[in-house]
Motif scaffolding. Structure first.
Motif, PDB file in Angstrom:
ATOM      1  N   LEU A 150      39.361  -6.939 -33.064  1.00 27.61           N
ATOM      2  CA  LEU A 150      38.389  -8.005 -32.780  1.00 27.61           C
ATOM      3  C   LEU A 150      38.810  -9.325 -33.409  1.00 27.61           C
ATOM      4  O   LEU A 150      38.710 -10.386 -32.776  1.00 27.61           O
ATOM      5  CB  LEU A 150      37.008  -7.601 -33.292  1.00 27.61           C
ATOM      6  CG  LEU A 150      36.282  -6.501 -32.511  1.00 27.61           C
ATOM      7  CD1 LEU A 150      34.950  -6.175 -33.171  1.00 27.61           C
ATOM      8  CD2 LEU A 150      36.077  -6.905 -31.059  1.00 27.61           C
ATOM      9  N   GLY A 151      39.287  -9.277 -34.644  1.00 26.10           N
ATOM     10  CA  GLY A 151      39.681 -10.511 -35.310  1.00 26.10           C
ATOM     11  C   GLY A 151      40.827 -11.214 -34.609  1.00 26.10           C
ATOM     12  O   GLY A 151      40.774 -12.419 -34.337  1.00 26.10           O
ATOM     13  N   VAL A 152      41.879 -10.472 -34.288  1.00 25.14           N
ATOM     14  CA  VAL A 152      43.063 -11.082 -33.667  1.00 25.14           C
ATOM     15  C   VAL A 152      42.786 -11.423 -32.206  1.00 25.14           C
ATOM     16  O   VAL A 152      43.318 -12.407 -31.680  1.00 25.14           O
ATOM     17  CB  VAL A 152      44.280 -10.154 -33.812  1.00 25.14           C
ATOM     18  CG1 VAL A 152      45.493 -10.738 -33.098  1.00 25.14           C
ATOM     19  CG2 VAL A 152      44.601  -9.951 -35.292  1.00 25.14           C
ATOM     20  N   ALA A 153      41.946 -10.632 -31.523  1.00 26.52           N
ATOM     21  CA  ALA A 153      41.593 -10.967 -30.143  1.00 26.52           C
ATOM     22  C   ALA A 153      40.871 -12.308 -30.087  1.00 26.52           C
ATOM     23  O   ALA A 153      41.144 -13.149 -29.215  1.00 26.52           O
ATOM     24  CB  ALA A 153      40.722  -9.871 -29.540  1.00 26.52           C
ATOM     25  N   MET A 154      39.949 -12.549 -31.014  1.00 27.94           N
ATOM     26  CA  MET A 154      39.246 -13.827 -31.061  1.00 27.94           C
ATOM     27  C   MET A 154      40.206 -14.953 -31.437  1.00 27.94           C
ATOM     28  O   MET A 154      40.126 -16.062 -30.905  1.00 27.94           O
ATOM     29  CB  MET A 154      38.089 -13.740 -32.050  1.00 27.94           C
ATOM     30  CG  MET A 154      36.985 -12.778 -31.617  1.00 27.94           C
ATOM     31  SD  MET A 154      35.755 -12.432 -32.910  1.00 27.94           S
ATOM     32  CE  MET A 154      34.897 -13.993 -32.964  1.00 27.94           C
ATOM     33  N   LEU A 155      41.141 -14.666 -32.325  1.00 26.07           N
ATOM     34  CA  LEU A 155      42.147 -15.648 -32.712  1.00 26.07           C
ATOM     35  C   LEU A 155      43.059 -15.985 -31.535  1.00 26.07           C
ATOM     36  O   LEU A 155      43.381 -17.153 -31.276  1.00 26.07           O
ATOM     37  CB  LEU A 155      42.966 -15.087 -33.876  1.00 26.07           C
ATOM     38  CG  LEU A 155      43.923 -16.021 -34.602  1.00 26.07           C
ATOM     39  CD1 LEU A 155      43.168 -17.148 -35.283  1.00 26.07           C
ATOM     40  CD2 LEU A 155      44.733 -15.227 -35.620  1.00 26.07           C
ATOM     41  N   ALA A 210      34.057 -16.870 -28.822  1.00 23.01           N
ATOM     42  CA  ALA A 210      32.775 -16.376 -28.318  1.00 23.01           C
ATOM     43  C   ALA A 210      32.954 -15.561 -27.043  1.00 23.01           C
ATOM     44  O   ALA A 210      32.254 -14.567 -26.833  1.00 23.01           O
ATOM     45  CB  ALA A 210      31.825 -17.543 -28.073  1.00 23.01           C
ATOM     46  N   GLN A 211      33.880 -15.948 -26.191  1.00 19.76           N
ATOM     47  CA  GLN A 211      34.085 -15.226 -24.938  1.00 19.76           C
ATOM     48  C   GLN A 211      34.536 -13.795 -25.188  1.00 19.76           C
ATOM     49  O   GLN A 211      34.120 -12.871 -24.486  1.00 19.76           O
ATOM     50  CB  GLN A 211      35.101 -15.977 -24.078  1.00 19.76           C
ATOM     51  CG  GLN A 211      34.553 -17.256 -23.470  1.00 19.76           C
ATOM     52  CD  GLN A 211      35.623 -18.081 -22.778  1.00 19.76           C
ATOM     53  OE1 GLN A 211      36.817 -17.840 -22.924  1.00 19.76           O
ATOM     54  NE2 GLN A 211      35.202 -19.082 -22.020  1.00 19.76           N
ATOM     55  N   VAL A 212      35.377 -13.591 -26.194  1.00 15.47           N
ATOM     56  CA  VAL A 212      35.795 -12.233 -26.534  1.00 15.47           C
ATOM     57  C   VAL A 212      34.628 -11.455 -27.135  1.00 15.47           C
ATOM     58  O   VAL A 212      34.360 -10.312 -26.752  1.00 15.47           O
ATOM     59  CB  VAL A 212      36.983 -12.259 -27.512  1.00 15.47           C
ATOM     60  CG1 VAL A 212      37.288 -10.854 -28.027  1.00 15.47           C
ATOM     61  CG2 VAL A 212      38.219 -12.835 -26.831  1.00 15.47           C
ATOM     62  N   LEU A 213      33.924 -12.077 -28.078  1.00 15.12           N
ATOM     63  CA  LEU A 213      32.844 -11.381 -28.768  1.00 15.12           C
ATOM     64  C   LEU A 213      31.707 -11.011 -27.826  1.00 15.12           C
ATOM     65  O   LEU A 213      30.980 -10.039 -28.069  1.00 15.12           O
ATOM     66  CB  LEU A 213      32.314 -12.248 -29.909  1.00 15.12           C
ATOM     67  CG  LEU A 213      31.350 -11.540 -30.869  1.00 15.12           C
ATOM     68  CD1 LEU A 213      32.067 -10.417 -31.612  1.00 15.12           C
ATOM     69  CD2 LEU A 213      30.755 -12.522 -31.860  1.00 15.12           C
ATOM     70  N   MET A 214      31.548 -11.747 -26.723  1.00 14.41           N
ATOM     71  CA  MET A 214      30.484 -11.406 -25.784  1.00 14.41           C
ATOM     72  C   MET A 214      30.689 -10.025 -25.184  1.00 14.41           C
ATOM     73  O   MET A 214      29.722  -9.377 -24.765  1.00 14.41           O
ATOM     74  CB  MET A 214      30.402 -12.471 -24.687  1.00 14.41           C
ATOM     75  CG  MET A 214      29.699 -13.747 -25.144  1.00 14.41           C
ATOM     76  SD  MET A 214      29.681 -15.054 -23.886  1.00 14.41           S
ATOM     77  CE  MET A 214      28.613 -14.273 -22.663  1.00 14.41           C
TER      78      MET A 214
END
Length: 401
Positions: free
Chosen positions: A116-121, A137-141
């Protein structure tokens, strides 16, 4: 930096599918607890060790996966992490016994923070500097949408055809995400000269540590209330049977809208002011949750408001990108480890308050106090930065009072 084009949008979708799998697995496990406890012939507290094992895996896995993947291209790193996640979930569904389930859930937690961290990065780096929060935000959604669709579906499968399907479903979705990432994500080279131990420099950066502390304390209130929401509705109201699934569904809806909104607010106000707004909103909505206890309609409304106001993850993630320097991967991963620490702290304090006789309103008041505590930590951290007055701190990170 990657251009924002169709290839990039497809990559974001692939990453969001992985976040959807993680959200489904993490939150559905809590709802599946009574079913696998009964099937395995154990008590609910014993079954709770399975939930704790996952959170422990997240905390340990964040620095571990960051160092292991320092030299890898992010595309391959992310695909490997979510593939491992999928396999561990499938093994949790297939292997017999409590020991195997506990170990597989611990192992499934290891790639959680790293992915999750690197995907958002990854998503944030694909956009111009002023729009980085939007990419995160698009990833975390994907994770928040899981609470609308994935968690209820896994719960229904667990109740109707067996709890093991509740773990198998996110496992299969995770493998689909791994395939999609390899197929759709742009090829971005890694750093062959990277030194994995350099990532540990994040642990010596006070701005990183202060930011992680804000998440670990300030976000604990959300979990304090959410963990006891179902029990509070059953114990204090005479709502219909569908009130609980409705409350859980609107929680997911609120989280999805709140995450989208938090990305825009962070872009407009900057990370500091957006974090102030998020923590203040969390303190208010968690206080409302305490006042709503006993009225199932208001408790459903409070479920939506709780999640909608909890957009803190976006400004904090963006803040870490700004202050982590060369340790971006570890800082991004530790961000999600901090939120899992909050997942342990909030329910523990709320449970202690209930046991002490403060009733079902206690989780809401505990939540408000934790949000205020996070706000206090944030204020202290920025005060210390202003005192140091180092020239490399962006001006928007030290707003005038």
């Amino acid at each position: 930096m990657m251009p924002e084009n169709r290839e990039f949008r497809n990559a974001i979708l692939a990453l969001a599918i992985g976040a959807f799998a993680i959200g489904t697995s993490e939150f559905a496990a809590m709802g599946l607890l009574p079913y696998f406890a009964a099937d395995l012939g154990i008590t609910d507290p014993q079954a709770g060790h399975v939930i704790s094992a996952y959170a422990l895996g997240v905390v340990i896995g964040a620095p571990l996966t960051s160092m292991m993947g320092a030299k890898l291209p992010r595309r391959r790193y992310l695909a490997a992490l979510i593939a491992f996640y999928g396999i561990m979930n499938l093994l949790a569904a297939a292997l017999p016994g409590l020991a195997a389930l506990t170990v597989m859930r611990f192992l499934a937690g290891l790639p959680h923070g790293g992915f999750l961290g690197v995907a958002m990065l990854y998503a944030a780096d694909a956009l111009p500097a002023g729009q980085r929060a939007r990419g995160a935000a698009q990833v975390l959604m994907g994770l928040t949408i899981a609470n609308i669709f994935g968690v209820p579906l896994a719960g229904a499968m667990g109740q109707g055809i067996g709890w093991r399907w509740g773990f198998a479903l996110p496992g299969l979705i995770a493998l689909i995400s791994a395939w999609a990432i390899l197929r759709l994500a742009p090829r971005v080279g890694g750093d062959p000269d990277a030194r994995p131990l350099d990532e540990l420099q994040a642990l010596r950066n006070p701005r990183v540590l202060w930011t992680l502390a804000v998440g670990a304390i300030g976000f604990g209130g959300l979990f304090a209330v959410y963990s006891y929401l179902t029990a509070a509705i059953l114990a204090t109201s005479d709502g219909p049977g569908w009130a609980i699934p409705l409350a859980l569904a609107v929680f997911g809806l609120g989280g999805t809208l709140g995450t989208w909104f938090a990305g825009r607010v962070t872009e407009r106000l900057g990370t500091a002011r957006a974090a102030y707004v998020s923590l203040a909103a969390m303190a208010v909505t968690q206080g409302f949750a305490a006042l709503a206890v006993g009225n199932w309609v208001l408790m459903v409304v409070s479920s939506f408001l709780l999640a909608a106001g909890a957009g803190l993850v976006i400004p904090l993630q963006t803040r870490l990108m700004d202050v982590a320097g060369e340790a971006q991967t570890l800082a991004a991963s530790l961000h999600h480890a901090a939120f899992n620490a909050a997942n342990a702290l909030g329910p523990f304090l709320a449970g202690a308050a209930i046991s002490a006789g403060y009733g079902w309103t206690a989780p809401g008041w505990v939540g408000s106090l934790l949000a205020i505590g996070g706000l206090a930590i944030l204020l202290v951290s920025f005060w210390l930065e202003r005192r140091r007055a180092t020239p490399d701190i962006p001006a928007e990170l030290c707003p005038a009072e």
